[in-house]
Design a protein around this motif. Structure first.
Motif, PDB file in Angstrom:
ATOM      1  N   LEU A  84      42.406  32.092  41.052  1.00  0.00           N
ATOM      2  CA  LEU A  84      42.647  32.467  39.659  1.00  0.00           C
ATOM      3  C   LEU A  84      44.094  32.201  39.251  1.00  0.00           C
ATOM      4  N   SER A  85      45.023  32.366  40.176  1.00  0.00           N
ATOM      5  CA  SER A  85      46.443  32.142  39.881  1.00  0.00           C
ATOM      6  C   SER A  85      46.733  30.702  39.494  1.00  0.00           C
ATOM      7  N   THR A  86      45.940  29.766  39.985  1.00  0.00           N
ATOM      8  CA  THR A  86      46.165  28.362  39.629  1.00  0.00           C
ATOM      9  C   THR A  86      45.870  28.112  38.153  1.00  0.00           C
ATOM     10  N   LYS A  87      45.052  28.959  37.551  1.00  0.00           N
ATOM     11  CA  LYS A  87      44.651  28.777  36.149  1.00  0.00           C
ATOM     12  C   LYS A  87      45.767  29.141  35.173  1.00  0.00           C
ATOM     13  N   TYR A  88      46.724  29.984  35.597  1.00  0.00           N
ATOM     14  CA  TYR A  88      47.797  30.407  34.699  1.00  0.00           C
ATOM     15  C   TYR A  88      48.724  29.261  34.321  1.00  0.00           C
ATOM     16  N   LYS A  89      48.818  28.267  35.160  1.00  0.00           N
ATOM     17  CA  LYS A  89      49.799  27.196  34.969  1.00  0.00           C
ATOM     18  C   LYS A  89      49.233  25.964  34.275  1.00  0.00           C
ATOM     19  N   THR A  90      47.919  25.938  34.033  1.00  0.00           N
ATOM     20  CA  THR A  90      47.314  24.739  33.457  1.00  0.00           C
ATOM     21  C   THR A  90      47.525  24.693  31.944  1.00  0.00           C
ATOM     22  N   THR A  91      47.689  23.492  31.439  1.00  0.00           N
ATOM     23  CA  THR A  91      47.799  23.293  30.006  1.00  0.00           C
ATOM     24  C   THR A  91      46.895  22.122  29.634  1.00  0.00           C
ATOM     25  N   PRO A  92      45.927  22.298  28.724  1.00  0.00           N
ATOM     26  CA  PRO A  92      45.578  23.581  28.135  1.00  0.00           C
ATOM     27  C   PRO A  92      44.974  24.504  29.192  1.00  0.00           C
ATOM     28  N   GLN A  93      44.890  25.791  28.863  1.00  0.00           N
ATOM     29  CA  GLN A  93      44.373  26.791  29.800  1.00  0.00           C
ATOM     30  C   GLN A  93      42.987  26.387  30.267  1.00  0.00           C
ATOM     31  N   SER A  94      42.720  26.614  31.542  1.00  0.00           N
ATOM     32  CA  SER A  94      41.385  26.374  32.066  1.00  0.00           C
ATOM     33  C   SER A  94      40.784  27.708  32.501  1.00  0.00           C
ATOM     34  N   TYR A  95      39.487  27.719  32.597  1.00  0.00           N
ATOM     35  CA  TYR A  95      38.770  28.963  32.863  1.00  0.00           C
ATOM     36  C   TYR A  95      38.145  28.928  34.251  1.00  0.00           C
ATOM     37  N   PRO A  96      37.944  30.080  34.870  1.00  0.00           N
ATOM     38  CA  PRO A  96      38.158  31.424  34.361  1.00  0.00           C
ATOM     39  C   PRO A  96      39.645  31.773  34.290  1.00  0.00           C
ATOM     40  N   LEU A  97      39.973  32.605  33.331  1.00  0.00           N
ATOM     41  CA  LEU A  97      41.341  33.049  33.087  1.00  0.00           C
ATOM     42  C   LEU A  97      41.315  34.574  33.154  1.00  0.00           C
ATOM     43  N   VAL A  98      41.789  35.150  34.268  1.00  0.00           N
ATOM     44  CA  VAL A  98      41.637  36.580  34.532  1.00  0.00           C
ATOM     45  C   VAL A  98      43.002  37.217  34.771  1.00  0.00           C
ATOM     46  N   ARG A 131      41.707  38.198  48.112  1.00  0.00           N
ATOM     47  CA  ARG A 131      42.967  37.464  48.064  1.00  0.00           C
ATOM     48  C   ARG A 131      42.722  35.989  47.730  1.00  0.00           C
ATOM     49  N   GLU A 132      41.714  35.392  48.352  1.00  0.00           N
ATOM     50  CA  GLU A 132      41.388  33.983  48.077  1.00  0.00           C
ATOM     51  C   GLU A 132      40.987  33.779  46.616  1.00  0.00           C
ATOM     52  N   ILE A 133      40.218  34.715  46.071  1.00  0.00           N
ATOM     53  CA  ILE A 133      39.828  34.628  44.659  1.00  0.00           C
ATOM     54  C   ILE A 133      41.071  34.717  43.773  1.00  0.00           C
ATOM     55  N   ILE A 134      41.978  35.645  44.090  1.00  0.00           N
ATOM     56  CA  ILE A 134      43.212  35.783  43.309  1.00  0.00           C
ATOM     57  C   ILE A 134      44.042  34.507  43.393  1.00  0.00           C
ATOM     58  N   GLU A 135      44.124  33.914  44.576  1.00  0.00           N
ATOM     59  CA  GLU A 135      44.871  32.650  44.722  1.00  0.00           C
ATOM     60  C   GLU A 135      44.260  31.571  43.832  1.00  0.00           C
ATOM     61  N   VAL A 162      48.591  38.067  44.848  1.00  0.00           N
ATOM     62  CA  VAL A 162      47.932  38.410  46.111  1.00  0.00           C
ATOM     63  C   VAL A 162      48.181  39.858  46.536  1.00  0.00           C
ATOM     64  N   ASN A 163      49.248  40.477  46.048  1.00  0.00           N
ATOM     65  CA  ASN A 163      49.490  41.887  46.359  1.00  0.00           C
ATOM     66  C   ASN A 163      48.446  42.807  45.730  1.00  0.00           C
ATOM     67  N   ASP A 164      47.663  42.292  44.810  1.00  0.00           N
ATOM     68  CA  ASP A 164      46.604  43.071  44.164  1.00  0.00           C
ATOM     69  C   ASP A 164      45.289  43.041  44.951  1.00  0.00           C
ATOM     70  N   ALA A 165      45.230  42.280  46.019  1.00  0.00           N
ATOM     71  CA  ALA A 165      43.965  42.053  46.728  1.00  0.00           C
ATOM     72  C   ALA A 165      43.305  43.337  47.206  1.00  0.00           C
ATOM     73  N   SER A 166      44.066  44.276  47.736  1.00  0.00           N
ATOM     74  CA  SER A 166      43.457  45.520  48.247  1.00  0.00           C
ATOM     75  C   SER A 166      42.770  46.307  47.142  1.00  0.00           C
ATOM     76  N   LEU A 167      43.427  46.442  45.988  1.00  0.00           N
ATOM     77  CA  LEU A 167      42.809  47.186  44.891  1.00  0.00           C
ATOM     78  C   LEU A 167      41.637  46.421  44.274  1.00  0.00           C
ATOM     79  N   ILE A 168      41.768  45.115  44.137  1.00  0.00           N
ATOM     80  CA  ILE A 168      40.660  44.315  43.607  1.00  0.00           C
ATOM     81  C   ILE A 168      39.449  44.452  44.530  1.00  0.00           C
ATOM     82  N   TYR A 169      39.675  44.397  45.828  1.00  0.00           N
ATOM     83  CA  TYR A 169      38.597  44.579  46.800  1.00  0.00           C
ATOM     84  C   TYR A 169      37.986  45.975  46.656  1.00  0.00           C
TER      85      TYR A 169
END
Length: 170
Positions: free
Chosen positions: A53-67, A47-51, A16-23
């Motif tokens: 996307l962050s849920t996808k990092y923990k899934t096994t197998p990986q789910s998409y989108p994976l950014v 920030r909401e989009i990043i939140e 979420v600290n990346d939200a300003s630059l992503i925006y």
């Protein structure tokens, strides 16, 4: 968490600290023209989009989108993103580099490292690269990373119909 490193870049999970630059990057001319579905109305939306996307990092197998974020090692600055999403009966790579950082080979470096990582770690048989016809810089990024031209097709999206070029990395 860092996913991988190249000579000049770190590819890491977004937070979420990346939200300003992503925006900020989402409002740049190239994003408005090439990736209008990734243009955000506010820092809060980014920030909401990043939140999400962050849920996808923990899934096994990986789910998409994976950014993942693309970070310049020298300054520890987020300069763009690279990721995978489901498209065309397969998985498509997507990438963007902030305009101030374009023309330095960062997209080529990030796409190459990420494509090799994805093929190996996610056991993908192929990765598609899709670009609007005429986007020569993006075509060059793909061809420099051993994506081969597959076909040109018309695609309806974002309120229009566009000629796109499809590349494949096998």
């Amino acid at each position: 968490m860092n996913l991988l490193e190249t000579e000049r870049l770190t590819i890491r999970e977004l937070d979420v600290n990346d939200a300003s630059l992503i925006y900020k990057y989402s409002k740049e001319k190239t994003m408005l023209e090439e990736l209008p579905d990734q243009v955000y109305e506010s820092r809060n939306e980014a920030r909401e989009i990043i939140e999400f996307l962050s849920t996808k990092y923990k899934t096994t197998p990986q789910s998409y989108p994976l950014v993942y974020g693309v970070v310049l090692k020298k300054t520890n600055t987020l300069i763009g993103h690279v990721g995978l999403s489901v498209r065309l009966d397969g998985v498509e790579i997507g990438y963007a580099i902030g305009m101030d950082y374009q023309g330095n080979g960062y997209a080529t470096e990030a796409v190459g490292a990420f494509s090799r990582w994805a093929k190996s770690n996610l056991k993908l048989s192929a990765i598609y690269g899709i670009v609007k016809a005429g986007n020569k810089r993006s075509e060059k990024v793909l061809s420099n990373n051993h994506f081969t031209f597959h076909e040109e097709v018309f695609m309806k999206s974002f309120g229009g119909k566009y000629l796109i070029k499809v590349y494949i990395y096998e």
